[in-house]
Design a protein around this motif. Structure first.
Motif, PDB file in Angstrom:
ATOM      1  N   ARG A 100      18.669  81.022  38.785  1.00 31.51           N
ATOM      2  CA  ARG A 100      19.551  80.460  39.808  1.00 31.51           C
ATOM      3  C   ARG A 100      20.979  80.359  39.306  1.00 31.51           C
ATOM      4  N   GLN A 101      21.128  79.952  38.046  1.00 31.26           N
ATOM      5  CA  GLN A 101      22.471  79.857  37.474  1.00 31.26           C
ATOM      6  C   GLN A 101      23.123  81.226  37.421  1.00 31.26           C
ATOM      7  N   SER A 102      22.344  82.257  37.059  1.00 26.62           N
ATOM      8  CA  SER A 102      22.876  83.615  37.017  1.00 26.62           C
ATOM      9  C   SER A 102      23.266  84.087  38.403  1.00 26.62           C
ATOM     10  N   GLU A 103      22.457  83.730  39.422  1.00 28.48           N
ATOM     11  CA  GLU A 103      22.776  84.139  40.785  1.00 28.48           C
ATOM     12  C   GLU A 103      24.049  83.467  41.269  1.00 28.48           C
ATOM     13  N   ARG A 104      24.225  82.187  40.920  1.00 31.25           N
ATOM     14  CA  ARG A 104      25.464  81.515  41.312  1.00 31.25           C
ATOM     15  C   ARG A 104      26.663  82.162  40.641  1.00 31.25           C
ATOM     16  N   SER A 105      26.496  82.527  39.355  1.00 29.89           N
ATOM     17  CA  SER A 105      27.575  83.184  38.629  1.00 29.89           C
ATOM     18  C   SER A 105      27.896  84.537  39.248  1.00 29.89           C
ATOM     19  N   GLY A 106      26.849  85.308  39.619  1.00 30.99           N
ATOM     20  CA  GLY A 106      27.066  86.605  40.236  1.00 30.99           C
ATOM     21  C   GLY A 106      27.734  86.483  41.585  1.00 30.99           C
ATOM     22  N   ARG A 107      27.362  85.473  42.337  1.00 30.26           N
ATOM     23  CA  ARG A 107      27.957  85.247  43.652  1.00 30.26           C
ATOM     24  C   ARG A 107      29.458  85.001  43.530  1.00 30.26           C
ATOM     25  N   ALA A 108      29.836  84.088  42.631  1.00 33.72           N
ATOM     26  CA  ALA A 108      31.262  83.771  42.459  1.00 33.72           C
ATOM     27  C   ALA A 108      32.035  84.976  41.940  1.00 33.72           C
ATOM     28  N   SER A 109      31.439  85.705  40.981  1.00 33.15           N
ATOM     29  CA  SER A 109      32.116  86.865  40.398  1.00 33.15           C
ATOM     30  C   SER A 109      32.369  87.939  41.447  1.00 33.15           C
ATOM     31  N   LEU A 110      31.370  88.236  42.275  1.00 32.57           N
ATOM     32  CA  LEU A 110      31.533  89.299  43.264  1.00 32.57           C
ATOM     33  C   LEU A 110      32.529  88.906  44.346  1.00 32.57           C
ATOM     34  N   ILE A 111      32.508  87.658  44.785  1.00 34.25           N
ATOM     35  CA  ILE A 111      33.451  87.221  45.817  1.00 34.25           C
ATOM     36  C   ILE A 111      34.884  87.295  45.299  1.00 34.25           C
ATOM     37  N   ALA A 112      35.095  86.837  44.050  1.00 37.48           N
ATOM     38  CA  ALA A 112      36.441  86.892  43.469  1.00 37.48           C
ATOM     39  C   ALA A 112      36.924  88.329  43.346  1.00 37.48           C
ATOM     40  N   PHE A 113      36.047  89.226  42.845  1.00 34.62           N
ATOM     41  CA  PHE A 113      36.446  90.620  42.698  1.00 34.62           C
ATOM     42  C   PHE A 113      36.714  91.268  44.049  1.00 34.62           C
ATOM     43  N   SER A 114      35.853  91.019  45.021  1.00 26.92           N
ATOM     44  CA  SER A 114      36.003  91.649  46.332  1.00 26.92           C
ATOM     45  C   SER A 114      37.287  91.203  47.015  1.00 26.92           C
ATOM     46  N   THR A 115      37.696  89.975  46.805  1.00 24.14           N
ATOM     47  CA  THR A 115      38.953  89.508  47.391  1.00 24.14           C
ATOM     48  C   THR A 115      40.136  90.305  46.835  1.00 24.14           C
ATOM     49  N   LEU A 116      40.161  90.479  45.515  1.00 26.09           N
ATOM     50  CA  LEU A 116      41.240  91.257  44.901  1.00 26.09           C
ATOM     51  C   LEU A 116      41.164  92.727  45.298  1.00 26.09           C
ATOM     52  N   TYR A 117      39.942  93.255  45.361  1.00 22.88           N
ATOM     53  CA  TYR A 117      39.781  94.662  45.717  1.00 22.88           C
ATOM     54  C   TYR A 117      40.181  94.893  47.169  1.00 22.88           C
ATOM     55  N   GLY A 118      39.884  93.933  48.032  1.00 22.83           N
ATOM     56  CA  GLY A 118      40.324  94.044  49.415  1.00 22.83           C
ATOM     57  C   GLY A 118      41.843  94.049  49.530  1.00 22.83           C
ATOM     58  N   ALA A 119      42.506  93.215  48.715  1.00 22.66           N
ATOM     59  CA  ALA A 119      43.972  93.216  48.712  1.00 22.66           C
ATOM     60  C   ALA A 119      44.519  94.568  48.235  1.00 22.66           C
ATOM     61  N   TRP A 120      43.874  95.151  47.202  1.00 21.84           N
ATOM     62  CA  TRP A 120      44.292  96.466  46.709  1.00 21.84           C
ATOM     63  C   TRP A 120      44.140  97.532  47.790  1.00 21.84           C
ATOM     64  N   LEU A 121      43.010  97.520  48.509  1.00 23.86           N
ATOM     65  CA  LEU A 121      42.820  98.494  49.584  1.00 23.86           C
ATOM     66  C   LEU A 121      43.847  98.289  50.695  1.00 23.86           C
ATOM     67  N   GLY A 122      44.234  97.043  50.917  1.00 21.64           N
ATOM     68  CA  GLY A 122      45.261  96.776  51.925  1.00 21.64           C
ATOM     69  C   GLY A 122      46.592  97.416  51.591  1.00 21.64           C
ATOM     70  N   VAL A 123      46.862  97.634  50.312  1.00 21.12           N
ATOM     71  CA  VAL A 123      48.087  98.328  49.888  1.00 21.12           C
ATOM     72  C   VAL A 123      47.852  99.837  49.802  1.00 21.12           C
TER      73      VAL A 123
END
Length: 395
Positions: free
Chosen positions: A83-106
């Motif tokens: 469960r701890q690993s899943e929470r860590s993976g959830r936060a990591s993917l959301i943070a990365f996807s936010t930045l990657y979405g901003a990059w695609l926006g440019v």
């Protein structure tokens, strides 16, 4: 000290259980003691002391093996870690996807040749929130471990690099421009496209994101394996660049091609090795840091020795970075097991090392040194050089 204080009350229960144990019923006493401690972990969890509860579960597993309480403790501890690993993976993917979405926006407006600021502003306004809420919806439906999130994010970054690199190496988007002048003939030249690299980055990044996400869901790698694959791939890029210089390739964009192919070779090699070499993420990073330290030391040697030849200047940090990686892998052998490895003492300052009567080989690192050498005029002359320790002993 804080960790001890957290489990101090239950430690008293352990001592009491041993004192109350009768010699003829030691097995029953052990089982009862373990059951009491297991009940204490439930109370700690209800009080929100999850870290103390995990410490106590680990203590039950280590001190009361074979009991029913130890078996249940192993199951609960494994579930907690998952469960701890899943929470860590959830936060990591959301943070990365936010930045990657901003990059695609440019990247999207740039790929379509936009020059005004409005399209880029709209892209950022749409891309970052879309990346955030899209990733959030995905992990809500498909829980993701830290290893899966690491591999997925790496796939997007690697695909972006490959997309840009192969676009440049294969001259995709390059066009022939012909300009004619009345009575003066025509000029013809090749011109690179400004939009093609962004298009390549978008296509490659999305392809890497999707393919890595599928693979991650299928094989569910550990965080350590995913980190090992990522770092091994980037080391492949470095050795690809070094190989191009040492091979003295002169074709246009040949060094870029070598870097791309070297990276893919590093990716394949580290992916295969990760299946047999179970490595933690911390150990993988430290080994990579040791390789970087070795490479930087090699650059320092280039400066100290005033190396003018390009091939030699690259060869030295290539060798020292490899030595750093090897030394780092030996120095961190106990990281994955949590206890000293039988070969832990194989590291030493010299090639041959003697410690407390034991002989073992080491990996001596080149070190700057002040050397005294013969000189016809003054008898001796001091100069800067490099030393390697061939023998080291402690008695």
């Amino acid at each position: 000290m804080y960790r001890f204080l957290r489990i101090a009350p239950v430690t008293v229960l352990i001592l009491a259980a041993f004192v109350a144990a009768r010699p003829l019923h030691s097995q029953v006493s052990r089982a009862d003691s373990a059951a009491v401690l297991l009940e204490a972990t439930r109370r700690l969890e209800l009080e929100g002391e999850t870290d103390a509860a995990r410490d106590l579960l680990d203590l039950i597993i280590r001190h009361f093996p074979g009991t029913q309480a130890a078996t249940e403790a192993e199951t609960r501890l494994s579930t907690s870690q998952t469960r701890q690993s899943e929470r860590s993976g959830r936060a990591s993917l959301i943070a990365f996807s936010t930045l990657y979405g901003a990059w695609l926006g440019v990247a999207f407006p740039a790929a379509f040749g936009a020059e005004e600021p409005e399209p880029f502003g709209a892209g950022l306004l749409i891309g970052a929130p879309l990346g955030f809420f899209g990733a959030k919806a995905f992990v809500n439906k498909f829980p993701m471990s830290s290893g899966q999130a690491t591999l997925t994010g790496f796939g997007a970054r690697w695909g972006t690099w490959q997309g840009v690199g192969w676009t440049e190496a294969l001259n995709i988007g390059r066009r022939t421009v012909r300009n004619c002048y009345d009575g003066y003939g025509c000029d013809t030249w090749e011109e690179d496209s400004e939009e093609a690299p962004f298009a390549g980055a978008i296509v490659g990044g999305l392809a890497g994101l999707i393919s890595a996400g599928i693979v991650a869901q299928k094989i569910n790698p550990t965080h350590g394996s995913a980190t090992m694959v990522e770092l091994g791939s980037w080391w492949g890029v470095w050795y690809g660049v070094a190989g191009a210089v040492l091979a003295n390739v002169e074709e246009d964009d040949a060094d870029l091609t070598w870097a791309l192919m070297g990276g893919n070779l590093g990716l394949a090699t580290s992916a295969i090795a990760s299946q047999y070499w179970k490595m933690g993420a911390g150990r993988a990073r430290i080994i990579s840091a040791a390789g970087i330290a070795g490479g930087v030391a090699g650059l320092g040697l280039d400066l100290l020795l005033d190396v003018d030849d390009e091939e030699t200047a690259v060869l030295i940090p290539t060798i020292t970075s490899a030595l750093g990686l090897i030394a780092g892998s030996f120095m961190t052998q106990r990281f994955d097991s949590g206890r000293p490895s039988p070969n832990e003492r194989s590291i030493g300052p010299g090639l041959v090392n003697v410690h407390s009567g034991d002989w073992h080989l080491g990996f001596p690192a080149p070190q700057p040194a002040s050397l005294v050498r013969p000189n016809r005029r003054s008898g001796t002359k001091t100069s800067i050089g490099v030393k390697l320790s061939l023998f080291s002993a402690e008695f």
